[in-house]
Write a protein that holds these residues in place. Structure first.
Motif, PDB file in Angstrom:
ATOM      1  N   UNK A  78      -4.073  12.744  10.783  1.00 50.99           N
ATOM      2  CA  UNK A  78      -3.076  13.787  10.505  1.00 50.99           C
ATOM      3  C   UNK A  78      -2.288  13.453   9.240  1.00 50.99           C
ATOM      4  N   UNK A  79      -2.003  12.161   9.037  1.00 49.00           N
ATOM      5  CA  UNK A  79      -1.290  11.754   7.823  1.00 49.00           C
ATOM      6  C   UNK A  79      -2.168  11.924   6.588  1.00 49.00           C
ATOM      7  N   UNK A  80      -3.451  11.630   6.726  1.00 48.99           N
ATOM      8  CA  UNK A  80      -4.372  11.840   5.608  1.00 48.99           C
ATOM      9  C   UNK A  80      -4.396  13.316   5.214  1.00 48.99           C
ATOM     10  N   UNK A 100       0.846  -1.195   0.000  1.00 48.73           N
ATOM     11  CA  UNK A 100       0.000   0.000   0.000  1.00 48.73           C
ATOM     12  C   UNK A 100       0.883   1.248   0.000  1.00 48.73           C
ATOM     13  N   UNK A 101       0.634   2.144  -0.925  1.00 49.09           N
ATOM     14  CA  UNK A 101       1.363   3.406  -1.011  1.00 49.09           C
ATOM     15  C   UNK A 101       0.963   4.289   0.170  1.00 49.09           C
ATOM     16  N   UNK A 102       1.939   4.627   1.028  1.00 48.95           N
ATOM     17  CA  UNK A 102       1.631   5.377   2.248  1.00 48.95           C
ATOM     18  C   UNK A 102       1.183   6.799   1.968  1.00 48.95           C
ATOM     19  N   UNK A 103       1.364   7.258   0.736  1.00 49.32           N
ATOM     20  CA  UNK A 103       0.937   8.621   0.415  1.00 49.32           C
ATOM     21  C   UNK A 103      -0.538   8.679   0.024  1.00 49.32           C
ATOM     22  N   UNK A 104      -1.205   7.571  -0.016  1.00 52.63           N
ATOM     23  CA  UNK A 104      -2.630   7.570  -0.340  1.00 52.63           C
ATOM     24  C   UNK A 104      -3.408   7.991   0.903  1.00 52.63           C
ATOM     25  N   UNK A 105      -3.911   9.194   0.877  1.00 49.31           N
ATOM     26  CA  UNK A 105      -4.552   9.769   2.062  1.00 49.31           C
ATOM     27  C   UNK A 105      -5.749   8.946   2.523  1.00 49.31           C
ATOM     28  N   UNK A 106      -6.485   8.409   1.574  1.00 49.61           N
ATOM     29  CA  UNK A 106      -7.683   7.642   1.925  1.00 49.61           C
ATOM     30  C   UNK A 106      -7.333   6.436   2.798  1.00 49.61           C
ATOM     31  N   UNK A 107      -6.198   5.831   2.535  1.00 51.66           N
ATOM     32  CA  UNK A 107      -5.743   4.695   3.343  1.00 51.66           C
ATOM     33  C   UNK A 107      -5.614   5.095   4.811  1.00 51.66           C
TER      34      UNK A 107
END
Length: 205
Positions: free
Chosen positions: A30-32, A1-8
């Motif tokens: 906060x990461x989203x 999973x790409x950690x930059x995908x905010x929805x994740x």
């Protein structure tokens, strides 16, 4: 999973908020926001207002978002609604009243009176009640009840306003109706009320 995908990150946060694990969930939301602030900052502000009760932070988040992206809505209510609600919870009643009034007038101007929401009217009325403007509060409570006649929380605070004005007989009648409607489950009907008690929501037991 790409950690930059905010929805994740939002999906990791959501069940934690519903379990009352606010601090853990906030690290994920906060990461989203970091990866997609336009989509998730307003959601984080909503969480701070309704779930984690971080009212000062909610005001900061919503105000910053609105200054950046403009007026809008989250979970069916305007950003100003949540800012005003946060001010109510901080006992800054005049600030709450002013914002509710602006949204009230904006809605009528842009959409018409039919678009006024019963919950917005309830909390606008509460701001008037807290400022001891009982007659003005009653007008707003009645407008809310026109849209949601069984709204027991509105009826409860209408009862209190009527008592303040010495309208004892009417107050007792409204209170009786409020208790019956509460018994039937007619209360604040927002989707997230199953997870969180909303401000000024009456505890009958």
């Amino acid at each position: 999973m790409d950690s930059t995908i905010a929805y994740f990150w939002q999906q990791k946060a959501m069940p934690l908020f519903k379990q009352g694990k606010y601090e853990v969930g906030m690290t994920f939301i906060d990461k989203a926001v970091k990866y997609n602030p336009e989509r998730w900052q307003r959601y984080r502000a909503f969480i701070k207002c309704i779930f984690s009760k971080q009212y000062k932070d909610a005001i900061i988040d919503f105000t910053d978002y609105q200054e950046t992206y403009g007026y809008g809505f989250e979970m069916d209510h305007s950003y100003n609604f949540y800012i005003a609600l946060s001010y109510l919870q901080l006992s800054e009643f005049e600030k709450a009243e002013n914002l509710f009034e602006k949204d009230y007038e904006r809605t009528i101007d842009k959409k018409g009176e039919d678009w006024l929401h019963h919950l917005d009217l309830f909390y606008y009325g509460i701001s008037k009640y807290e400022l001891k403007k009982y007659e003005e509060a009653l007008v707003l409570f009645d407008q809310a009840l026109e849209r949601y006649p069984q709204f027991s929380d509105v009826q409860y605070y209408k009862t209190k306003a009527l008592y303040k004005l010495g309208e004892i007989e009417e107050a007792e009648s409204v209170y009786k109706s409020a208790k019956e409607n509460a018994r039937k489950g007619f209360s604040i009907n927002e989707d997230n009320v199953v997870y969180e008690r909303y401000p000024y929501q009456v505890r009958w037991n």
